[in-house]
Design a protein around this motif. Structure first.
Motif, short mmCIF file in Angstrom:
data_model
loop_
_atom_site.label_atom_id
_atom_site.label_comp_id
_atom_site.label_asym_id
_atom_site.label_seq_id
_atom_site.Cartn_x
_atom_site.Cartn_y
_atom_site.Cartn_z
N MET A 19 0.85 -1.17 0.00
CA MET A 19 0.00 0.00 0.00
C MET A 19 0.90 1.24 0.00
O MET A 19 1.03 1.93 0.98
CB MET A 19 -0.90 -0.02 1.23
CG MET A 19 -1.83 1.15 1.28
SD MET A 19 -2.88 1.31 2.75
CE MET A 19 -2.62 -0.09 3.73
N GLY A 20 1.53 1.51 -1.12
CA GLY A 20 2.41 2.65 -1.20
C GLY A 20 1.91 3.68 -2.18
O GLY A 20 0.93 3.46 -2.89
N ILE A 21 2.60 4.78 -2.22
CA ILE A 21 2.24 5.88 -3.11
C ILE A 21 3.31 6.00 -4.17
O ILE A 21 4.50 6.02 -3.86
CB ILE A 21 2.13 7.21 -2.32
CG1 ILE A 21 1.04 7.11 -1.25
CG2 ILE A 21 1.85 8.36 -3.26
CD1 ILE A 21 1.01 8.30 -0.30
N ASN A 22 2.88 6.10 -5.42
CA ASN A 22 3.81 6.39 -6.51
C ASN A 22 3.92 7.91 -6.60
O ASN A 22 3.11 8.56 -7.24
CB ASN A 22 3.30 5.79 -7.81
CG ASN A 22 4.22 6.08 -8.98
OD1 ASN A 22 5.22 6.79 -8.84
ND2 ASN A 22 3.89 5.53 -10.13
N PHE A 23 4.92 8.46 -5.94
CA PHE A 23 5.05 9.91 -5.84
C PHE A 23 5.38 10.58 -7.17
O PHE A 23 5.25 11.79 -7.28
CB PHE A 23 6.06 10.28 -4.77
CG PHE A 23 5.54 10.06 -3.37
CD1 PHE A 23 4.65 10.94 -2.80
CD2 PHE A 23 5.94 8.95 -2.65
CE1 PHE A 23 4.16 10.75 -1.52
CE2 PHE A 23 5.45 8.74 -1.37
CZ PHE A 23 4.57 9.64 -0.80
N SER A 24 5.78 9.82 -8.17
CA SER A 24 6.06 10.43 -9.48
C SER A 24 4.78 10.90 -10.16
O SER A 24 4.82 11.70 -11.08
CB SER A 24 6.81 9.45 -10.37
OG SER A 24 5.97 8.37 -10.73
N GLU A 25 3.64 10.42 -9.68
CA GLU A 25 2.35 10.77 -10.29
C GLU A 25 1.52 11.69 -9.41
O GLU A 25 0.36 11.94 -9.70
CB GLU A 25 1.56 9.49 -10.57
CG GLU A 25 2.40 8.48 -11.33
CD GLU A 25 1.63 7.77 -12.41
OE1 GLU A 25 0.40 7.88 -12.44
OE2 GLU A 25 2.29 7.10 -13.21
N VAL A 26 2.12 12.19 -8.32
CA VAL A 26 1.37 12.97 -7.33
C VAL A 26 2.09 14.29 -7.07
O VAL A 26 3.29 14.32 -6.81
CB VAL A 26 1.25 12.17 -6.01
CG1 VAL A 26 0.60 13.00 -4.93
CG2 VAL A 26 0.48 10.88 -6.23
N ASP A 27 1.32 15.39 -7.11
CA ASP A 27 1.87 16.71 -6.81
C ASP A 27 1.32 17.30 -5.51
O ASP A 27 1.73 18.38 -5.10
CB ASP A 27 1.59 17.68 -7.96
CG ASP A 27 2.32 17.30 -9.23
OD1 ASP A 27 3.45 16.75 -9.14
OD2 ASP A 27 1.77 17.52 -10.33
#
Length: 169
Positions: A1-9
């Motif tokens: 359950m992680g976040i793909n920070f490359s797609e989040v601003d």
């Protein structure tokens, strides 16, 4: 359950059940307010025709929330997600159906490092997407580049209606 920070601003969090634990007993609250179990509590209160009954119901909800806020503590997963977003220098906000008083108490007691907060007094409550879209607008970030993190179907519905990414915790 992680976040793909490359797609989040930008990351927006729900409060109860996402960042802090909550012991609100919605079944008992609905029973006390004579709200059908399948109906949203806030919609039920708004549908009351007697202004005095409506005021009493709102006060009852507030009293329950404030009592819960005294006990609310960070959830480790929420704390971890806030730390990760901080490491990525992402703006963060909280959008909650809580009252402002209970929300401020939970944030203060747990030293949650998020200053942009929208409660039910500030915008229509979730699943209405208005609050989420307001945050994206303030940040000047397309909604599709924002992530809403929550724990309930209303959170997911609000994110979908806003065109935001969603992470269920």
């Amino acid at each position: 359950m992680g976040i793909n920070f490359s797609e989040v601003d930008g990351v927006i969090f729900d409060l109860d059940g996402t960042l802090v634990a909550s012991s609100l007993d919605f079944r008992a609250i609905k029973t006390h307010l004579q709200c059908p179990l399948e109906q949203d509590i806030l919609i039920h209160i708004d549908s009351l025709t007697d202004p005095h009954q409506q005021q009493l119901a709102h006060q009852y909800i507030l009293d329950q929330e404030l009592a819960d806020a005294q006990q609310a503590r960070w959830l480790s997963r929420g704390q971890q997600l806030v730390a990760e977003a901080t490491q990525h220098n992402l703006p963060m906000a909280i959008v909650t159906r809580n009252s402002i008083a209970a929300t401020q108490l939970k944030i203060s007691n747990n030293q949650i490092p998020i200053s942009l907060v929208i409660t039910r007094e500030d915008a229509p409550p979730k699943p209405d997407p208005t609050a989420l879209l307001s945050v994206a607008n303030q940040w000047q970030i397309p909604a599709s580049r924002c992530l809403y993190v929550g724990d309930f179907i209303y959170d997911q519905q609000a994110a979908q209606r806003a065109g935001m990414q969603f992470l269920m915790v």
